[in-house]
Scaffold this motif. Sequence first.
Motif, short mmCIF file in Angstrom:
data_model
loop_
_atom_site.label_atom_id
_atom_site.label_comp_id
_atom_site.label_asym_id
_atom_site.label_seq_id
_atom_site.Cartn_x
_atom_site.Cartn_y
_atom_site.Cartn_z
N ASN A 119 0.84 -1.20 0.00
CA ASN A 119 0.00 0.00 0.00
C ASN A 119 0.88 1.25 0.00
O ASN A 119 1.49 1.59 1.01
N ASP A 120 0.95 1.93 -1.13
CA ASP A 120 1.80 3.11 -1.25
C ASP A 120 1.34 4.26 -0.35
O ASP A 120 2.12 5.16 -0.05
N ALA A 121 0.07 4.22 0.05
CA ALA A 121 -0.48 5.32 0.85
C ALA A 121 -0.54 4.98 2.34
O ALA A 121 -1.07 5.74 3.14
N GLY A 122 0.02 3.83 2.73
CA GLY A 122 -0.03 3.41 4.12
C GLY A 122 0.92 4.20 5.01
O GLY A 122 1.75 4.98 4.54
N GLU A 123 0.81 3.98 6.31
CA GLU A 123 1.64 4.69 7.28
C GLU A 123 3.11 4.27 7.19
O GLU A 123 4.01 5.09 7.28
N ILE A 124 3.36 2.98 6.98
CA ILE A 124 4.73 2.49 6.85
C ILE A 124 5.21 2.71 5.42
O ILE A 124 4.61 2.23 4.46
N VAL A 125 6.31 3.44 5.30
CA VAL A 125 6.90 3.74 4.00
C VAL A 125 7.87 2.64 3.59
O VAL A 125 7.91 2.22 2.42
N LEU A 126 8.65 2.17 4.56
CA LEU A 126 9.69 1.17 4.28
C LEU A 126 10.06 0.46 5.58
O LEU A 126 10.06 1.08 6.65
N ALA A 127 10.37 -0.81 5.47
CA ALA A 127 10.84 -1.56 6.64
C ALA A 127 12.02 -2.42 6.23
O ALA A 127 12.15 -2.83 5.07
N LYS A 128 12.89 -2.70 7.20
CA LYS A 128 14.07 -3.51 6.93
C LYS A 128 14.37 -4.35 8.16
O LYS A 128 14.20 -3.88 9.29
N ILE A 129 14.78 -5.58 7.94
CA ILE A 129 15.14 -6.46 9.05
C ILE A 129 16.48 -7.13 8.76
O ILE A 129 16.84 -7.36 7.61
N THR A 144 10.40 2.95 8.76
CA THR A 144 10.22 4.36 8.42
C THR A 144 8.75 4.62 8.16
O THR A 144 8.13 3.95 7.33
N THR A 145 8.18 5.58 8.90
CA THR A 145 6.77 5.90 8.77
C THR A 145 6.59 7.34 8.29
O THR A 145 7.52 8.14 8.35
N ARG A 146 5.39 7.65 7.85
CA ARG A 146 5.12 8.98 7.33
C ARG A 146 5.09 10.03 8.44
O ARG A 146 5.52 11.17 8.23
N THR A 147 4.60 9.68 9.61
CA THR A 147 4.39 10.68 10.65
C THR A 147 5.41 10.64 11.78
O THR A 147 5.56 11.62 12.52
N ASN A 148 6.12 9.52 11.95
CA ASN A 148 7.04 9.40 13.09
C ASN A 148 8.49 9.16 12.69
O ASN A 148 9.30 8.76 13.53
N GLY A 149 8.81 9.39 11.42
CA GLY A 149 10.19 9.23 10.99
C GLY A 149 10.65 7.78 11.06
O GLY A 149 9.86 6.84 10.89
N THR A 150 11.93 7.60 11.34
CA THR A 150 12.53 6.26 11.34
C THR A 150 12.79 5.78 12.77
O THR A 150 13.35 6.50 13.59
#
Length: 218
Positions: A119-129, A144-150
């Motif tokens: 979902n390109d419009a979701g809260e989570i922009v990118l995740a990495k493990i 990395t989220t849209r409203t709370n940074g990384t």
Amino acid sequence: MMLRLLILLCVSNMVLGQDANKTVASVISQMNRVKNYTVDARIKSDIPLIKILPVKAKIEFKQPDEIKMKTQGIAILPKKGFTDLAIMLKNKASYSAIFTGYEVIQKIKTESITLLPSNDAGEIVLAKIWVDTDEALILKSQITTRTNGTVVADYTYGKQKEYGLPDELTFSVDVKKFKIPKGVVIDINRSASPENPKNVSKTGKINILFSNYIINAL
């Protein structure tokens, strides 16, 4: 020759994707061994310009994603806390997993896997493990989220590593984007502004120590 090269590239990408999905599946399988648990936690926050005492908490978890936390004081945690990554991983349709190399974390060679949200419009922009594939454990994560940074999380395991449950979890948060929950600000003391704002760290730390796990007892 060009067609042959394209075919080789496509096969290579497919193999990398399969390896990433296999690694993620092993982590999920480890997580699913835990049907429920309770644990004591000690939460210590080190956020620049904010003074708050360490607090004790009791955490209760039940599959698939029910979690309750009772605290003896005020606890500050990232909005995307330690359960959100697990929820994302288990919803396989919500992301694509891509193998992005190897990296040594805590003296262990890990697989680095990037999770691209569907979902390109979701809260989570990118995740990495970063995964210890021998133990099927996440040693580090980055969301990395849209409203709370990384938010970066480092995991330390002990007696409960067979269940994928850490003994210690340390979050690193982006101070500029980290939001203090409403109703909490009035209960904490902000320290005086520094003479030189440039000396203020841009990163805050939140450390959680876990003890007295009771697993699959219900």
